[in-house]
Scaffold this motif. Structure first.
Motif, PDB file in Angstrom:
ATOM      1  N   PRO A  39       0.812  -1.213   0.000  1.00  0.00           N
ATOM      2  CA  PRO A  39       0.000   0.000   0.000  1.00  0.00           C
ATOM      3  C   PRO A  39       0.848   1.267   0.000  1.00  0.00           C
ATOM      4  O   PRO A  39       2.050   1.223   0.273  1.00  0.00           O
ATOM      5  CB  PRO A  39      -0.813  -0.105   1.289  1.00  0.00           C
ATOM      6  N   SER A  40       0.208   2.383  -0.294  1.00  0.00           N
ATOM      7  CA  SER A  40       0.887   3.674  -0.327  1.00  0.00           C
ATOM      8  C   SER A  40       1.614   3.934   0.999  1.00  0.00           C
ATOM      9  O   SER A  40       1.062   3.690   2.064  1.00  0.00           O
ATOM     10  CB  SER A  40      -0.164   4.761  -0.584  1.00  0.00           C
ATOM     11  N   THR A  45       9.190   3.175  -2.915  1.00  0.00           N
ATOM     12  CA  THR A  45      10.051   4.121  -3.628  1.00  0.00           C
ATOM     13  C   THR A  45      11.357   4.345  -2.864  1.00  0.00           C
ATOM     14  O   THR A  45      12.429   4.473  -3.464  1.00  0.00           O
ATOM     15  CB  THR A  45       9.306   5.465  -3.835  1.00  0.00           C
ATOM     16  N   THR A  46      11.263   4.356  -1.543  1.00  0.00           N
ATOM     17  CA  THR A  46      12.465   4.549  -0.722  1.00  0.00           C
ATOM     18  C   THR A  46      13.489   3.443  -1.004  1.00  0.00           C
ATOM     19  O   THR A  46      14.696   3.713  -1.086  1.00  0.00           O
ATOM     20  CB  THR A  46      12.073   4.576   0.774  1.00  0.00           C
ATOM     21  N   ILE A  47      13.026   2.224  -1.182  1.00  0.00           N
ATOM     22  CA  ILE A  47      13.957   1.120  -1.492  1.00  0.00           C
ATOM     23  C   ILE A  47      14.642   1.379  -2.836  1.00  0.00           C
ATOM     24  O   ILE A  47      15.871   1.287  -2.946  1.00  0.00           O
ATOM     25  CB  ILE A  47      13.209  -0.237  -1.517  1.00  0.00           C
ATOM     26  N   LEU A  48      13.856   1.751  -3.853  1.00  0.00           N
ATOM     27  CA  LEU A  48      14.463   2.008  -5.173  1.00  0.00           C
ATOM     28  C   LEU A  48      15.474   3.159  -5.083  1.00  0.00           C
ATOM     29  O   LEU A  48      16.549   3.089  -5.669  1.00  0.00           O
ATOM     30  CB  LEU A  48      13.395   2.350  -6.218  1.00  0.00           C
ATOM     31  N   GLU A 161       6.095   2.514 -10.391  1.00  0.00           N
ATOM     32  CA  GLU A 161       4.696   2.622 -10.834  1.00  0.00           C
ATOM     33  C   GLU A 161       4.616   2.983 -12.309  1.00  0.00           C
ATOM     34  O   GLU A 161       4.007   3.996 -12.677  1.00  0.00           O
ATOM     35  CB  GLU A 161       3.955   3.679  -9.995  1.00  0.00           C
ATOM     36  N   PRO A 162       5.213   2.177 -13.185  1.00  0.00           N
ATOM     37  CA  PRO A 162       5.309   2.576 -14.596  1.00  0.00           C
ATOM     38  C   PRO A 162       3.964   2.668 -15.301  1.00  0.00           C
ATOM     39  O   PRO A 162       3.851   3.320 -16.325  1.00  0.00           O
ATOM     40  CB  PRO A 162       6.155   1.462 -15.228  1.00  0.00           C
ATOM     41  N   LEU A 163       2.941   2.026 -14.764  1.00  0.00           N
ATOM     42  CA  LEU A 163       1.686   1.955 -15.510  1.00  0.00           C
ATOM     43  C   LEU A 163       0.567   2.791 -14.898  1.00  0.00           C
ATOM     44  O   LEU A 163      -0.510   2.891 -15.469  1.00  0.00           O
ATOM     45  CB  LEU A 163       1.222   0.494 -15.604  1.00  0.00           C
ATOM     46  N   SER A 164       0.840   3.425 -13.751  1.00  0.00           N
ATOM     47  CA  SER A 164      -0.278   4.013 -13.011  1.00  0.00           C
ATOM     48  C   SER A 164      -0.884   5.236 -13.687  1.00  0.00           C
ATOM     49  O   SER A 164      -2.024   5.575 -13.422  1.00  0.00           O
ATOM     50  CB  SER A 164       0.148   4.348 -11.586  1.00  0.00           C
ATOM     51  N   ASN A 165      -0.128   5.918 -14.585  1.00  0.00           N
ATOM     52  CA  ASN A 165      -0.709   7.097 -15.250  1.00  0.00           C
ATOM     53  C   ASN A 165      -1.407   6.765 -16.560  1.00  0.00           C
ATOM     54  O   ASN A 165      -1.834   7.651 -17.277  1.00  0.00           O
ATOM     55  CB  ASN A 165       0.393   8.123 -15.546  1.00  0.00           C
ATOM     56  N   LEU A 208       6.094  -8.580  -0.976  1.00  0.00           N
ATOM     57  CA  LEU A 208       4.948  -7.873  -0.389  1.00  0.00           C
ATOM     58  C   LEU A 208       5.419  -7.131   0.861  1.00  0.00           C
ATOM     59  O   LEU A 208       6.002  -7.741   1.770  1.00  0.00           O
ATOM     60  CB  LEU A 208       3.841  -8.873  -0.038  1.00  0.00           C
ATOM     61  N   ILE A 209       5.177  -5.819   0.898  1.00  0.00           N
ATOM     62  CA  ILE A 209       5.690  -4.981   1.989  1.00  0.00           C
ATOM     63  C   ILE A 209       4.535  -4.249   2.668  1.00  0.00           C
ATOM     64  O   ILE A 209       3.715  -3.627   1.993  1.00  0.00           O
ATOM     65  CB  ILE A 209       6.704  -3.950   1.438  1.00  0.00           C
TER      66      ILE A 209
END
Ligand SMILES: Nc1ncnc2c1ncn2[C@@H]1O[C@H](COP(=O)(O)OP(=O)(O)OP(=O)(O)O)[C@@H](O)[C@H]1O
Ligand SMILES: [Mg+2]
Length: 351
Positions: A39-40, A45-48, A161-165, A208-209
């Motif tokens: 979830p948000s 993103t912090t990991i990346l 999130e490459p597909l979210s937009n 899963l995080i």
């Protein structure tokens, strides 16, 4: 191809009561496509960003092919990240955007032009090199961002999130393009999503995080069939949960004793929870079952085309069952039925 080892990674931010990334370890094999799912705000993103070098971990290590990269500057890691909002350079045309990293390296313009064309063909946009980003659709911008990321043969491709937009149709197309390119180039890839369906469709394995903590790292199928806990099961659409008391080799519940084929029974606590997917529950008006069957009542019937969904109550326990609509018996609301929880389909976990 690159093997990645993330080892006991921790990141704290001031103002947070828990670590944003809390002791996460993940091992990724050469050429694998991994989804970071959660979830948000769970820390994806912090990991990346720690892998690219945009953030420094407070603890732990990140290894590419067994070598720590923490002391390697961002630009030398050869790890590329594609952001959700593409971040193309607005005043450069597509060719210049895609060729940017090679130009910075000082490569020969002829080689750059050839590689740019190869990359644009790879993302199926061979004829738009002269256009500016604002003259492109969202899907096209995303593909240019991917071409720009891949041109320098990265060791590791990170997609946030490459597909979210993208709209649903474009998303399907892009998903297929990403997997086909990733397999063709054999580039190890991590992509972030909060959509479990997308993770299942794209990934070889899913991490899963929740709240900065890794719940489970496994193949997609395992998240449906053998969830690690109730929260993980719910995240993957699990709806049926039965509280159990373990007693030697059987499990007692409010609807009676339940048996399972599971082999890790010794690892389970005295109080545990059984789950079963709606499509694995069987119901019949006749008593045709050998074991794990219970008498229940149909509370509702919802027809949804190929499948029909039944809400059933057994004593005070509510369960949902989904059967293929074709060829099912005529079972109606308020009917008394026998409900079978096949013992090879029931999965028991600690809470
Ligand atoms: N620079 C920062 N300073 C302080 N807190 C931060 C910073 N960056 C992230 N956080 C916090 O760390 C947590 C994890 O953030 P992160 O961006 O990794 O989440 P995420 O899983 O990518 O979420 P989303 O799906 O919304 O993008 C969040 O609670 C966020 O508010
Ligand atoms: Mg994020």
């Amino acid at each position: 191809m690159t093997e990645v080892n993330i080892v006991n990674l921790i990141k704290n931010f001031s103002g947070m009561t828990r670590p944003a990334v809390d002791n996460i370890s993940i091992n990724i094999r050469n050429g694998e496509l991994i989804a970071l799912l959660g979830p948000s705000g769970c820390g994806k993103t912090t990991i990346l960003k720690m892998i690219t070098g945009l953030l420094t971990p407070d603890n732990g290590d990140i290894l590419l092919d067994k070598q720590s990269i923490l002391s390697v500057p961002t630009e030398k890691r050869n790890v590329v990240m594609v952001f959700q909002n593409y971040l193309l350079f607005p005043y450069m045309n597509v060719n210049e955007n895609v060729g940017f990293s090679l130009k910075m390296k000082g490569d020969d313009p002829k080689i750059i032009n050839k590689r740019v064309q190869e990359m644009l063909e790879l993302v199926k946009l061979p004829d738009i090199g002269e256009r500016r980003p604002k003259q492109l659709s969202g899907g096209q911008q995303q593909r240019v961002a991917l071409a720009r990321a891949l041109i320098a043969n990265p060791r590791l491709l990170l997609l946030d999130e490459p597909l979210s937009n993208l709209d649903a149709h474009l998303r399907d197309e892009m998903r297929e393009l990403i997997t086909s390119i990733q397999k063709k180039l054999e580039v190890t890839c991590m992509f972030v999503t909060h959509d479990q369906e997308e993770a299942v469709l794209l990934a070889d394995k899913i991490a899963l995080i929740f709240d900065g903590k890794l719940q489970n790292f496994a193949e997609p199928k395992e998240f449906y069939e053998k969830p690690i806990n109730v929260s993980a099961a719910k995240f993957f659409g699990g709806v049926n949960f039965i509280e159990l008391n373990k007693n030697a080799n059987y499990f007692h519940s409010s609807i009676g004793n339940i048996t399972s084929n599971q082999t890790n029974i010794n690892e389970l606590n005295t109080k545990c929870i059984a789950t079963i997917r709606p499509e694995n529950i069987k119901i019949s008006k006749e008593n045709i079952y050998q074991d794990n069957f219970f008498k229940g009542k149909i509370k509702s019937v919802i027809f949804s085309g190929t499948h029909t969904r039944y809400k059933i109550v057994i004593n005070n326990l509510n369960l949902e069952c989904s059967l293929q609509s074709l060829g099912i018996q005529n079972i109606k609301k308020e009917d008394e039925v026998f409900v079978n929880l096949p013992k090879d389909k029931i999965w028991i976990m600690n809470e």
